[in-house]
Design a protein around this motif. Sequence first.
Motif, PDB file in Angstrom:
ATOM      1  N   GLN A 173       0.833  -1.207   0.000  1.00 49.04           N
ATOM      2  CA  GLN A 173       0.000   0.000   0.000  1.00 49.04           C
ATOM      3  C   GLN A 173       0.862   1.249   0.000  1.00 49.04           C
ATOM      4  OE1 GLN A 173      -3.375  -0.127  -0.001  1.00 49.04           O
ATOM      5  NE2 GLN A 173      -3.839   2.033   0.233  1.00 49.04           N
ATOM      6  N   ASN A 174       1.860   1.270   0.878  1.00 51.26           N
ATOM      7  CA  ASN A 174       2.803   2.390   0.969  1.00 51.26           C
ATOM      8  C   ASN A 174       4.141   1.856   1.459  1.00 51.26           C
ATOM      9  OD1 ASN A 174       1.036   4.838   0.495  1.00 51.26           O
ATOM     10  ND2 ASN A 174      -0.036   3.967   2.250  1.00 51.26           N
ATOM     11  N   SER A 175       5.193   2.592   1.202  1.00 50.67           N
ATOM     12  CA  SER A 175       6.500   2.291   1.771  1.00 50.67           C
ATOM     13  C   SER A 175       7.238   3.603   1.986  1.00 50.67           C
ATOM     14  CB  SER A 175       7.308   1.356   0.871  1.00 50.67           C
ATOM     15  OG  SER A 175       7.599   1.980  -0.361  1.00 50.67           O
ATOM     16  N   ALA A 176       8.098   3.635   3.005  1.00 52.84           N
ATOM     17  CA  ALA A 176       8.817   4.872   3.315  1.00 52.84           C
ATOM     18  C   ALA A 176      10.010   4.563   4.207  1.00 52.84           C
ATOM     19  CB  ALA A 176       7.892   5.862   4.015  1.00 52.84           C
ATOM     20  N   PRO A 177      11.074   5.382   4.127  1.00 57.23           N
ATOM     21  CA  PRO A 177      12.195   5.235   5.062  1.00 57.23           C
ATOM     22  C   PRO A 177      11.724   5.511   6.490  1.00 57.23           C
ATOM     23  CG  PRO A 177      12.784   6.653   3.198  1.00 57.23           C
ATOM     24  CD  PRO A 177      11.302   6.459   3.138  1.00 57.23           C
ATOM     25  N   ASP A 178      12.303   4.801   7.437  1.00 60.83           N
ATOM     26  CA  ASP A 178      11.911   4.947   8.837  1.00 60.83           C
ATOM     27  C   ASP A 178      13.099   4.514   9.684  1.00 60.83           C
ATOM     28  OD1 ASP A 178      10.369   5.451  11.053  1.00 60.83           O
ATOM     29  OD2 ASP A 178       8.718   4.128  10.489  1.00 60.83           O
ATOM     30  N   ASN A 179      12.923   4.532  11.000  1.00 64.55           N
ATOM     31  CA  ASN A 179      13.937   3.946  11.868  1.00 64.55           C
ATOM     32  C   ASN A 179      13.239   3.243  13.020  1.00 64.55           C
ATOM     33  OD1 ASN A 179      14.180   5.624  14.552  1.00 64.55           O
ATOM     34  ND2 ASN A 179      13.895   7.139  12.919  1.00 64.55           N
ATOM     35  N   VAL A 180      13.872   2.201  13.520  1.00 67.21           N
ATOM     36  CA  VAL A 180      13.343   1.394  14.626  1.00 67.21           C
ATOM     37  C   VAL A 180      14.407   1.365  15.708  1.00 67.21           C
ATOM     38  CG1 VAL A 180      12.526  -0.866  15.344  1.00 67.21           C
ATOM     39  CG2 VAL A 180      11.930   0.007  13.069  1.00 67.21           C
ATOM     40  N   ASP A 181      14.111   1.976  16.848  1.00 68.33           N
ATOM     41  CA  ASP A 181      15.067   2.044  17.960  1.00 68.33           C
ATOM     42  C   ASP A 181      16.411   2.597  17.489  1.00 68.33           C
ATOM     43  OD1 ASP A 181      13.109   0.916  19.569  1.00 68.33           O
ATOM     44  OD2 ASP A 181      13.821  -1.127  19.243  1.00 68.33           O
ATOM     45  N   GLY A 182      16.348   3.620  16.633  1.00 71.58           N
ATOM     46  CA  GLY A 182      17.560   4.265  16.150  1.00 71.58           C
ATOM     47  C   GLY A 182      18.227   3.580  14.977  1.00 71.58           C
ATOM     48  N   ARG A 183      17.669   2.447  14.531  1.00 74.86           N
ATOM     49  CA  ARG A 183      18.256   1.725  13.391  1.00 74.86           C
ATOM     50  C   ARG A 183      17.499   2.078  12.115  1.00 74.86           C
ATOM     51  NH1 ARG A 183      17.281  -4.152  15.218  1.00 74.86           N
ATOM     52  NH2 ARG A 183      15.532  -3.130  16.268  1.00 74.86           N
ATOM     53  N   PRO A 184      18.201   2.415  11.031  1.00 75.46           N
ATOM     54  CA  PRO A 184      17.499   2.746   9.784  1.00 75.46           C
ATOM     55  C   PRO A 184      16.746   1.534   9.246  1.00 75.46           C
ATOM     56  CG  PRO A 184      19.876   2.592   9.420  1.00 75.46           C
ATOM     57  CD  PRO A 184      19.664   2.526  10.893  1.00 75.46           C
ATOM     58  N   ALA A 185      15.570   1.790   8.696  1.00 76.35           N
ATOM     59  CA  ALA A 185      14.731   0.714   8.185  1.00 76.35           C
ATOM     60  C   ALA A 185      13.813   1.278   7.112  1.00 76.35           C
ATOM     61  CB  ALA A 185      13.909   0.091   9.313  1.00 76.35           C
ATOM     62  N   THR A 186      13.153   0.377   6.402  1.00 77.72           N
ATOM     63  CA  THR A 186      12.101   0.744   5.466  1.00 77.72           C
ATOM     64  C   THR A 186      10.790   0.137   5.951  1.00 77.72           C
ATOM     65  OG1 THR A 186      13.652   0.756   3.612  1.00 77.72           O
ATOM     66  CG2 THR A 186      11.308   0.650   3.074  1.00 77.72           C
ATOM     67  N   ARG A 187       9.772   0.972   6.052  1.00 77.32           N
ATOM     68  CA  ARG A 187       8.456   0.502   6.510  1.00 77.32           C
ATOM     69  C   ARG A 187       7.577   0.196   5.300  1.00 77.32           C
ATOM     70  NH1 ARG A 187       6.019   4.881   7.745  1.00 77.32           N
ATOM     71  NH2 ARG A 187       4.453   4.717   6.096  1.00 77.32           N
ATOM     72  N   TYR A 188       6.939  -0.968   5.332  1.00 72.93           N
ATOM     73  CA  TYR A 188       5.999  -1.365   4.287  1.00 72.93           C
ATOM     74  C   TYR A 188       4.618  -1.561   4.908  1.00 72.93           C
ATOM     75  CZ  TYR A 188      10.031  -2.292   1.292  1.00 72.93           C
ATOM     76  OH  TYR A 188      11.176  -2.171   0.546  1.00 72.93           O
TER      77      TYR A 188
END
Length: 285
Positions: A173-188
């Motif tokens: 549906q969507n995707s975007a750069p993000d971070n999890v507990d300070g770690r870079p990630a991509t959210r889907y």
Amino acid sequence: MPRARTRTAVLSAGLVLVAALGACTGQPPPPRPTEPMAAPPDPRPVADAVLHRAIDQINQHRTARTSLRGDLGMVGELNADGAVRYQGPRTDISLSGQTRNTRPNPLDLAVIDGTGYVKTPMAQPEPGKPWLRISPGANDFGSKLLGPALQQMHQAVDPRATFTGIEQATRIQNSAPDNVDGRPATRYDLRVNTARAAEIAPDQQQRERFEEASHEGRREMGFQLWVDDKGAPVKFAATEDVKQAGEVSLTSTYREWGSSVDIAAPPRNEVGVFEDAPPVAQPPR
């Protein structure tokens, strides 16, 4: 030329006769059948590449540290940390934390080869046996009552239980750069077509899960998955209506993929079951 004029005259006479008969009977010629309109193609990309990569990373690393946060419906809020181990289709879990309904209560939980063990002052089966066993498909009260919520917790720490085999039924549906507990990630933000997933899911529990959702009118089910630069999951979130528990909303985070973990069942002499409902409770139907 005379033969051509004769043939044209015969065709014209035939058309006049058909029109005349229709006028005599008062019935118009039958309507021409119309072709059904094809559904427009779904513009959202299929999530197969993302999911294949995430599942492959889980199967390669096989262990991780995990945290589980959320709402277990009637059980209350959950806040726990521990470890997870993936062995083929099997997922073993060890968690320690607390639940909170009207007040906080400590919780220890283990899932070994599909059998759950719960240790909490709210569900002590016998004196001297602090661990409650929850067995899939068992008829004892504890398994019937807590089995569905435990299964949802199991699915929450293992994205494979949701997505394996239904990658083609899942859209981004969507995707975007993000971070999890300070770690870079991509959210889907992922959407599963429930009818299609019920058709192609390789696992019976998966099929039943999506069939039920489809029959209830839920055309799609939504999930969120965060992955790192290698495609390994760093976070997974899901919300579902679960029998006996109500709405269960859980979010798992993962770190230290491939680390050494210690997951074991509690001693047998410390494990009991609720064969029947405690005096203040009523057994589930």
